[in-house]
Design a protein around this motif. Sequence first.
Motif, mmCIF file in Angstrom:
data_model
loop_
_atom_site.group_PDB
_atom_site.id
_atom_site.type_symbol
_atom_site.label_atom_id
_atom_site.label_comp_id
_atom_site.label_asym_id
_atom_site.label_seq_id
_atom_site.Cartn_x
_atom_site.Cartn_y
_atom_site.Cartn_z
ATOM 1 N N THR A 448 0.390 1.799 10.767
ATOM 2 C CA THR A 448 0.501 1.372 12.166
ATOM 3 C C THR A 448 1.947 1.539 12.619
ATOM 4 O O THR A 448 2.867 1.042 11.972
ATOM 5 C CB THR A 448 0.101 -0.102 12.323
ATOM 6 N N GLY A 449 2.155 2.252 13.743
ATOM 7 C CA GLY A 449 3.503 2.452 14.251
ATOM 8 C C GLY A 449 4.389 3.146 13.240
ATOM 9 O O GLY A 449 4.047 4.209 12.709
ATOM 10 N N ASN A 450 5.520 2.501 12.948
ATOM 11 C CA ASN A 450 6.461 3.075 11.981
ATOM 12 C C ASN A 450 6.191 2.622 10.548
ATOM 13 O O ASN A 450 6.884 3.046 9.632
ATOM 14 C CB ASN A 450 7.899 2.688 12.364
ATOM 15 N N GLU A 451 5.204 1.754 10.378
ATOM 16 C CA GLU A 451 4.901 1.244 9.048
ATOM 17 C C GLU A 451 3.775 2.048 8.403
ATOM 18 O O GLU A 451 2.770 2.352 9.046
ATOM 19 C CB GLU A 451 4.494 -0.230 9.131
ATOM 20 N N GLY A 452 3.988 2.400 7.144
ATOM 21 C CA GLY A 452 2.977 3.152 6.419
ATOM 22 C C GLY A 452 1.817 2.266 5.996
ATOM 23 O O GLY A 452 1.881 1.038 6.061
ATOM 24 N N GLY A 453 0.748 2.897 5.564
ATOM 25 C CA GLY A 453 -0.410 2.161 5.097
ATOM 26 C C GLY A 453 -0.167 1.524 3.739
ATOM 27 O O GLY A 453 0.678 1.985 2.962
ATOM 28 N N THR A 454 -0.896 0.466 3.463
ATOM 29 C CA THR A 454 -0.777 -0.234 2.184
ATOM 30 C C THR A 454 -2.168 -0.522 1.625
ATOM 31 O O THR A 454 -3.158 -0.525 2.361
ATOM 32 C CB THR A 454 -0.016 -1.562 2.330
ATOM 33 N N TYR A 455 -2.218 -0.753 0.320
ATOM 34 C CA TYR A 455 -3.484 -1.144 -0.297
ATOM 35 C C TYR A 455 -3.231 -2.220 -1.338
ATOM 36 O O TYR A 455 -2.110 -2.408 -1.825
ATOM 37 C CB TYR A 455 -4.171 0.059 -0.947
ATOM 38 N N GLU A 456 -4.292 -2.928 -1.667
ATOM 39 C CA GLU A 456 -4.260 -3.947 -2.716
ATOM 40 C C GLU A 456 -5.576 -3.891 -3.475
ATOM 41 O O GLU A 456 -6.647 -3.872 -2.869
ATOM 42 C CB GLU A 456 -4.053 -5.340 -2.127
ATOM 43 N N LYS A 457 -5.486 -3.853 -4.806
ATOM 44 C CA LYS A 457 -6.669 -3.867 -5.655
ATOM 45 C C LYS A 457 -6.517 -4.985 -6.679
ATOM 46 O O LYS A 457 -5.437 -5.183 -7.233
ATOM 47 C CB LYS A 457 -6.852 -2.529 -6.378
ATOM 48 N N LEU A 458 -7.615 -5.685 -6.931
ATOM 49 C CA LEU A 458 -7.613 -6.780 -7.890
ATOM 50 C C LEU A 458 -8.564 -6.453 -9.039
ATOM 51 O O LEU A 458 -9.700 -6.023 -8.808
ATOM 52 C CB LEU A 458 -8.036 -8.082 -7.219
ATOM 53 N N TYR A 459 -8.096 -6.659 -10.254
ATOM 54 C CA TYR A 459 -8.879 -6.376 -11.453
ATOM 55 C C TYR A 459 -8.894 -7.627 -12.324
ATOM 56 O O TYR A 459 -7.983 -8.458 -12.280
ATOM 57 C CB TYR A 459 -8.274 -5.234 -12.273
ATOM 58 N N ARG A 460 -9.917 -7.726 -13.164
ATOM 59 C CA ARG A 460 -9.990 -8.810 -14.148
ATOM 60 C C ARG A 460 -10.606 -8.251 -15.423
ATOM 61 O O ARG A 460 -11.581 -7.499 -15.370
ATOM 62 C CB ARG A 460 -10.809 -9.976 -13.615
ATOM 63 N N HIS A 461 -10.041 -8.656 -16.573
ATOM 64 C CA HIS A 461 -10.567 -8.161 -17.845
ATOM 65 C C HIS A 461 -10.355 -9.218 -18.920
ATOM 66 O O HIS A 461 -9.329 -9.909 -18.947
ATOM 67 C CB HIS A 461 -9.863 -6.860 -18.256
ATOM 68 N N SER A 462 -11.322 -9.341 -19.810
ATOM 69 C CA SER A 462 -11.258 -10.334 -20.880
ATOM 70 C C SER A 462 -10.303 -9.884 -21.986
ATOM 71 O O SER A 462 -10.114 -8.686 -22.219
ATOM 72 C CB SER A 462 -12.656 -10.572 -21.461
ATOM 73 N N ALA A 463 -9.715 -10.872 -22.666
ATOM 74 C CA ALA A 463 -8.724 -10.539 -23.691
ATOM 75 C C ALA A 463 -8.585 -11.665 -24.705
ATOM 76 O O ALA A 463 -8.921 -12.826 -24.438
ATOM 77 C CB ALA A 463 -7.361 -10.271 -23.034
ATOM 78 N N LEU A 464 -8.095 -11.295 -25.887
ATOM 79 C CA LEU A 464 -7.578 -12.250 -26.862
ATOM 80 C C LEU A 464 -6.073 -12.356 -26.647
ATOM 81 O O LEU A 464 -5.404 -11.341 -26.468
ATOM 82 C CB LEU A 464 -7.844 -11.784 -28.297
ATOM 83 N N VAL A 465 -5.563 -13.566 -26.654
ATOM 84 C CA VAL A 465 -4.120 -13.774 -26.551
ATOM 85 C C VAL A 465 -3.638 -14.335 -27.882
ATOM 86 O O VAL A 465 -4.195 -15.306 -28.404
ATOM 87 C CB VAL A 465 -3.766 -14.740 -25.410
ATOM 88 N N ILE A 466 -2.616 -13.699 -28.444
ATOM 89 C CA ILE A 466 -2.144 -14.046 -29.783
ATOM 90 C C ILE A 466 -0.688 -14.496 -29.685
ATOM 91 O O ILE A 466 0.173 -13.733 -29.243
ATOM 92 C CB ILE A 466 -2.262 -12.838 -30.737
ATOM 93 N N TRP A 467 -0.435 -15.748 -30.054
ATOM 94 C CA TRP A 467 0.920 -16.284 -30.082
ATOM 95 C C TRP A 467 1.333 -16.534 -31.525
ATOM 96 O O TRP A 467 0.507 -16.879 -32.367
ATOM 97 C CB TRP A 467 0.995 -17.616 -29.345
ATOM 98 N N SER A 468 2.618 -16.395 -31.778
ATOM 99 C CA SER A 468 3.139 -16.756 -33.094
ATOM 100 C C SER A 468 3.458 -18.243 -33.116
ATOM 101 O O SER A 468 4.048 -18.775 -32.177
ATOM 102 C CB SER A 468 4.412 -15.962 -33.400
ATOM 103 N N THR A 469 3.047 -18.917 -34.190
ATOM 104 C CA THR A 469 3.393 -20.330 -34.379
ATOM 105 C C THR A 469 4.565 -20.489 -35.342
ATOM 106 O O THR A 469 4.947 -21.614 -35.659
ATOM 107 C CB THR A 469 2.185 -21.108 -34.927
ATOM 108 N N ALA A 470 5.141 -19.373 -35.805
ATOM 109 C CA ALA A 470 6.200 -19.444 -36.811
ATOM 110 C C ALA A 470 7.405 -20.208 -36.290
ATOM 111 O O ALA A 470 8.102 -20.882 -37.052
ATOM 112 C CB ALA A 470 6.613 -18.033 -37.235
#
Length: 747
Positions: A448-470
């Motif tokens: 619009t006008g002097n501003e270019g177009g923009t987009y936004e996409k949202l994703y979701r994915h399952s995962a294992l999260v691994i932390w060190s307890t050391a």
Amino acid sequence: MKLQFNTKLQPLQDALAKCDKGALFCVKGQSELAMPRIEVSDVGVLSFPVTQDQLKKMVERATRAPYGKGTETITDLNVRRVWQIQNADINISGEQFNVFFNAAIKHIKDTMGLAGETVTAELYKMLIYDKGGFFLPHRDSEKAANMFGTLVLSLPCSHRGGDLFIAHSGKQVVVSLENDTVSSIKWTAFFADCRHEVKPVTEGNRVCLVYNLMRSGGHKLILSSDSGELITNEFNKLFCVRKAKKVYRPKVVDDEDDDDDAVAARKVHDDDEDDDEDAKVLKKAKTSPTTTTSTKIEGDKENDDDGDDDDNDEDIDAEFNLEGAKDRMEKIVYTLQHVYSMANFTLESLKGNDAVLARALLAISDKAQIKIGLAFIHLKEEGGYSNEYGGPEYYNPEAELTLEYVKDIETDEDMDLDEDMTVEESEILPKGRLDNIKPYEEEAEEATGNEGGTYEKLYRHSALVIWSTAYTGVFTMVENPDVVFQMWDDELEEMGGIDANPRATLELFFNMLVCLNKLQKSPQQLESILAILGENSSNRYLPKLISLAIQSYGPQFSGRLHGDILIEILLDPSLRSMTPDTVSKTITLLLRYAPPGGVVDLWCKMLEVPNPPEHLSTLQLHMVHQLKDKIFILEQCDKLIQALNTHAMFAQERQKLVDMTCAKATAIMNIEMAKGTFPSSLKEIERLLGLVATGVAPSYVSLPRLKELFKMVVQGSPPDLHIMIMRTPYLMASPRWSVSSQFIQTG
């Protein structure tokens, strides 16, 4: 969107790949057998192949099968064209069929990563596809708790077409269920999250029984010593953990279902080891307040009451190194193959290789010192958008990754973490898993006008999260300081008090500080930490505990707020570990990490100690010499000079120390004058001149010194007519000596 892969994770990815049991997302088979007796209400007992007369009666008895869309159940022949008969109208019996069915279930367990679990199948419905029947691509909903997949039995009934296309994680399998036989059953099973499609039946009718596959129990996985050691070593490298000294023993997760042969085999192996080393006994390791690992010690050699005499300062410093804890990776996020809903995402619901991987990690979690969680990665992608040249174009993408709905994989309890815990691309495994996932929401705005177009996409994915307890132990992923201190109290109570096991106290304290170092710090937290240290009565590691506290909370140190309790600890004659040498080292460390003003206030408080120990005067002198290079505020110099002039302990070196501090104050004055504006500098000179006139000026302030400062200020800017005009009012208002011919010429 393609993410940048961290090549440092490649060795761990390769090691974890060795845990891959080759679990399949779908299996199929065909068995010849005496056909079961299948009775359908209002139809009778089926013949095989199913006759046209029976097919006609079944269709009359059936209803159109719907499909699910969100929370709705819809019947739409453009999406799904098939007849259904409910399970309540079907009765199946037959001894050979039961044998066949049990064998099929066992094959499903063995090939789909479900070994060790209890798998059952519940009849869902009968489906009849006539010519033209089909079902567009979809995923099966998990219709009951613990449902993980679907089993389809194709009964003898001549037809063509109707192939089943099953896709998962970039792979696709085509299953033909055409069954022209008289006495065999074709079957296939697949995970519920697999996207699948039934192609149109081109001729005849397909009759099949559909079962919901259920699972329960079975957290068991015995990992080979080689595989476990390899994975553990890779975690140690990434999390900067020193190589463990204990002998690796595979852990059995939930071994209540373990078969007797495996238990016996391990027992024989353990007995052989004991025979070879019958001079040794097992004793619980004291390196952690929560460890259950056994370590070997000489049978006749007993340690002292705390079992810590073999530790030396170098080993302790190397093991409990806060600087090393800063450089480590905090977590690794392993994206899963299968799709899971938020409502049904638990250890028990994991499928195929996801389940194998999770249980392999649990099997080595103690040895590798890791904590495992389940979570969803939320990816927000933004960038430029254009739709001018024959189609949408997305460019300059930027990604923001966070973790959502994080919970402990073993307890299934939510973890009290930040709502938007950031994930770095460098933390994600395996390579390329997220490159081709589809957004669940997207939006684009035209230019619009002097501003270019923009987009936004949202994703979701399952995962294992691994932390060190050391480094963080029981405090791993705790985000609230109040919770941290409460956990400290709880753990200490369980240990029997702060002095019950000094080595365990040291480790627990170190873990707590590493956790707190990630959070917002406050002087009140340091007050709580010093109160903890003040509870020690005989802890041989007290100097190390204090040094760790100073390294972590030095910037929050205030002599006024924390000085009294620190002095009480440092000068307590009952604490054998607080020798003059360790006290001196502690003060040196405080000078390195704490604000100089806080140390000056501490120094002043130490001068007020009644009946001071002999080494205190030496320590005070040592502090003065070190402080002269640390302080950069005149008020701090003034405090030192006043104390040096009034306390008897400095009588022999008073003039030397005062001159040294005055020289530092003079240097600070020069710096402040050079940085100040012309008006502010003259105003400060006037203030100091007033102090000289009334006889209350600091010893480093005199009339000759003020004249030198004035000359420096006047000469501080280049001779410019405009600047001279601006200076004139200030010069005219200055003391008489400031406008003498000497200073006018210098201006």
